[in-house]
Enzyme design. Structure first.
Site, PDB file in Angstrom:
ATOM      1  N   GLY A   1     -23.080  57.715   3.647  1.00 47.36           N
ATOM      2  CA  GLY A   1     -22.064  58.743   3.814  1.00 47.36           C
ATOM      3  C   GLY A   1     -22.502  60.128   3.343  1.00 47.36           C
TER       4      GLY A   1
ATOM      5  CD  GLU B   1     -30.299  52.372   5.910  1.00 47.94           C
ATOM      6  OE1 GLU B   1     -30.324  51.213   5.485  1.00 47.94           O
ATOM      7  OE2 GLU B   1     -29.302  53.097   5.938  1.00 47.94           O
TER       8      GLU B   1
END
Lengths: 270, 271, 291
Positions: C44, C170
């Site tokens: 976030g 990622e």
């Protein structure tokens, strides 16, 4: 993108309509459909329109939401209006151009049909705007519960419905992600050619389907693992309870229905 | 409590995922099963819960065979599983209903549901999110809701089936500490993972590779077999790598020291 | 190719809440050509949004991107343009696979850009090797591959377009340690071979120090630090902690030693291979002192 989709678009407010039991609202919608069906005299239109406007006002929901609800069906509305405008024959001709005849009766009929559709749409969107999707599902399930005796799988149906509701936002998130991924691999979703624009969605639809199938499989495992047994031997957490408000609402609606019915059957007095 | 007896399993037209697997989990244990991707470790939770049935051998939970259909209700009530993908195990449209769903399935008295559900949510710190919809939660929060939903059913054994592998470090820490807390409260835990640093709190570690058990022991015993871990595509926690290196220099660090700071402190100050 | 962001702000309007949320606030940074830069930050913090802005998938509300000094402009219609020199590998990229064979999957991007068939096949053979799979995979169906292999195919499909800058969000999430290391190794090789730039978004601090020359730290949409990993992790530990970020094991080790000795060991980098021998020598020396 996710918030733009208007499915089960619930608006949280504190109003009488929000507090009503979903079953009341579902039954009210059914009664209301009958009402609209029985609309006939001008006075009945006035009564029902006032009723609807009254409900809208009670809901404390900004009018823009209702207008938004009507926009998608604008085409249908105008089509029905034009259809009745031109195809209703009557006595008071007010306009003529070649084969086109427009009678006063056509205008009136067009307005009537238009009003009926608008009223119906307003009332149903009022239901979805003031009731959480899951509550609608529960309402339906409870109303349909007697059908269980006829071996209709009401419980499973309700679970299905609630899972569908639960996963709409997830699938939309997923959709966003896949569109981004394919765009970054060079797909142009605003391609000039229409055909290309449609075929360009194949790389979006297939991955979405694949992940959805995968998800469905895992989800069914998760449901089994949580000791769900096709709706057998379960208890139900009671959420729905009729209050006096619900009885009042239904009584008033029935009263309106009966009086309109009486007016209609009793001849066109008004 | 949970007993695998010579269990073999394979999916149609594929080679064996699991071969002649035998192990036991006793009440109150905290067992970690570790193995690389594709080692068959995730099949174990499904076998334990009777979601799939062994091709050979038996799976028994408290003496009940998963092959007997009438046992499944009680087995699934007593075993809770937290799956890998947080997105694919929340079934209902908000946090509170998720917990209620399980309670309804085990025919819990409706009048006591609120209390039970709230207690379970409180335990994992998700009570403030009672009315929140799943898609508004983070991965770690979703897993915590899944845990609450299972806790409410008062399971005897909870299987964490790679439940941390899709989480960020924060989410992972949260889940691991909940796991420890639950174990301390007497719930038997089975933790399936490939993160070696997560198994330190286990009482027993089972290493599996290619569907077979390679080694069993306490975490420290397992960590003292570095070659075996490398062969199984697993990674030694950093502090233990240091320990191994010092061991080669014939410097022994006591078994119980497993963190970096502790080890440096010991190596510097002890004689 | 050097990528520079100037005062990037990205606002996200949510129709449901009727609120504008500022996801990125005044971000300026330069990604040097041929570097490996890692972006870290809590979930976030705006990492994924930043990646999309870098590729041109999202257009910044305020600010601009330049590549080698050239301003990136929207197309004639005013719509954002995706920079062909920047490749973006999304989280769980295997979810984008849809073709019946790996070859077709790899051909997808180039076909969208109008490549010839021969060129595509040649490139596919090269690229499949780069991601650690062999040519026999080209005829397999992506659906039947293992999770790790799917991931590699998805990365290969982005490499097909010959990006000069590769952004990976990622890329190793959910893979076992060995799988993780080997994918990062492959990417490092690709970077070295062609002087490519790699931007890796990750939560794994150990991976950051193994590969990155520079680290960008995002917190609540703001760029907090852009510096080399050694000074970041050794000198900014408290700041990172306050942002909910951990530091790599090697940094923990060095700081632990600093604590007991009062001195910092000089190391070439925070890579395990650079740190471990130094530490061992020091600790062994201490033992012999006693002996």
């Amino acid at each position: 993108m996710i918030e733009n989709v208007i499915i089960g678009q619930y608006v949280a407010r504190d109003s009488i309509l929000h507090r009503l039991d979903p079953r009341t609202k579902l039954m009210a919608i059914a009664i209301f459909m009958l009402l609209v069906f029985f609309l006939h005299s001008y006075i009945s239109y006035v009564i029902v329109t006032c009723l609807v406007l009254g409900c809208l006002a009670c809901s404390k929901i900004p009018p823009s939401f209702f207008i938004k609800g009507l926009l998608p069906i604008l085409f249908i509305l105008s089509f029905t209006f034009v259809y009745h405008l031109f195809l209703t024959k009557g006595e008071n001709l007010i306009f003529q151009f070649g084969y086109l005849h427009i009678y006063m009766e056509g205008i009136v009929e067009g307005c009537r049909v238009l009003l009926k559709i608008v009223l119906l749409v307003l009332m149903t969107s009022l239901l979805t705007l003031t009731t959480k999707p899951l509550d609608i599902a529960y309402g339906l399930e409870t109303i349909m519960r007697p059908l269980k005796k006829l071996h209709v799988p009401v419980e499973q149906f309700a679970l299905m419905l609630s899972i569908a509701l639960r996963f709409i936002p997830t699938i939309i998130q997923e959709l966003d992600r896949i569109i981004d991924a394919q765009r970054s691999r060079g797909v142009q979703f605003d391609h000039k050619s229409k055909v290309k624009r449609i075929t360009n969605y194949i790389p979006v639809i297939i991955p979405l389907l694949l992940t959805s199938i995968q998800r469905a499989e895992n989800l069914s495992l998760a449901i089994d693992a949580r000791a769900y047994r096709d709706g057998r031997d379960r208890t139900r957490f009671k959420r729905l309870k009729f209050k006096s408000l619900d009885y009042w609402t239904l009584s008033i609606l029935l009263l309106v229905l009966l009086s309109l019915l009486f007016l209609k059957v009793g001849g066109e007095v008004l | 409590m949970l007993c695998f007896e010579d269990v073999s399993f394979s999916y149609p037209n594929k080679k064996h995922v699991i071969q002649k697997l035998s192990f036991q989990i006793e009440k109150g244990e905290f067992v970690a099963i570790v193995g690389p991707n594709g080692s068959g470790k995730s099949t174990i939770s499904k076998l334990a819960d009777g979601l799939i049935l062994p091709k050979k051998g038996r799976v028994l939970f408290q003496g009940l065979d998963t092959k007997q259909k009438e046992n499944l209700a009680i087995i699934r009530k007593s075993i809770g599983i937290i799956f890998q993908n947080p997105e694919e195990q929340l079934i209902t449209t908000n946090v509170f209903d998720e917990v209620i769903f399980g309670l309804e399935n085990i025919a819990y008295p409706p009048s006591e549901m609120v209390e039970r559900a709230e207690a379970a949510l409180e335990k994992v710190g998700m009570l403030p999110f009672r009315e929140t919809e799943p898609h508004k939660l983070s991965g770690g929060q979703k897993q915590r809701v899944a845990i609450a939903a299972i806790l409410a059913m008062e399971p005897k054994l909870i299987i964490f089936d790679e439940s941390t592998s899709m989480l960020d470090p924060d989410g992972r820490h949260q889940i691991i500490s909940i796991m420890r807390q639950l174990h301390n409260e007497g719930i038997t835990i089975l933790h399936i993972t490939h993160h070696m640093d997560e198994v330190l709190s286990a009482t027993k570690v089972i290493v599996i590779n290619q569907g077979q058990i390679v080694s069993t022991g306490t975490p420290l015993e397992i960590f003292h077999k570095p070659q075996m871990l490398i062969d199984c595509r697993l990674e030694l926690p950093f502090a233990l790598k240091l320990k191994m290196q010092m061991q080669q220099e014939e410097v022994e660090v006591p078994m119980h020291i497993t963190d970096i700071e502790g080890m440096v402190e010991y190596l510097w100050n002890s004689r | 190719m050097e990528l520079a962001l100037e005062h990037i702000q990205y606002d996200y309007y949510s129709p449901a809440t009727r609120e504008v949320k500022q996801v990125l606030t005044d971000i300026s940074c330069t990604i040097p050509s041929g570097a490996w830069v890692s972006i870290i930050g809590q979930t976030g913090s705006g990492k994924s949004t930043l990646a999309k802005v870098m590729q041109g998938l999202l257009w910044p509300t305020v600010g601009q991107n330049t590549m080698d000094g050239k301003l990136i402009k929207p197309n004639k219609k005013g719509k954002p343009t995706i920079s062909p020199d920047v490749g973006l590998v999304f989280q769980y990229p295997e979810h984008q696979l849809f073709e019946t064979t790996v070859l077709k999957e790899l051909a997808f991007g180039p076909r969208n850009r109008g490549w010839y068939k021969d060129a595509i096949v040649n490139k596919a053979q090269q690229v499949i090797d780069l991601v650690g799979l062999d040519a026999s995979y080209l005829e397999k169906s992506p659906l039947h591959l293992s999770g790790g292999e799917k991931r590699r195919v998805a990365i290969a499909s982005v490499l097909m377009l010959e990006p000069k800058i590769l952004i990976l969000d990622e890329p190793t999430a959910g893979l076992d340690p060995l799988g993780r290391q080997s994918i990062l190794q492959n990417i490092e090789e690709w970077r070295r071979q062609g002087n490519h730039t790699v931007i890796l978004i990750t939560h794994q601090m150990n991976d950051v120090v193994e590969y990155a020359e520079e680290v960008i730290v995002l917190h609540k949409g703001k760029l907090q630090f852009q510096m080399n990993p050694m000074s970041l992790f050794l000198d900014k530990r408290e700041e990172l902690q306050s942002m909910g970020l951990d530091i790599p094991d090697t940094a923990k080790l060095l700081l632990a030693i600093e604590k007991v000795t009062g001195q910092r060991i000089q190391v070439a980098s925070l890579k395990e291979l650079d740190v471990m021998p130094q530490v061992l020598t020091l600790l062994k020396g201490r033992r012999y002192q006693y002996d």
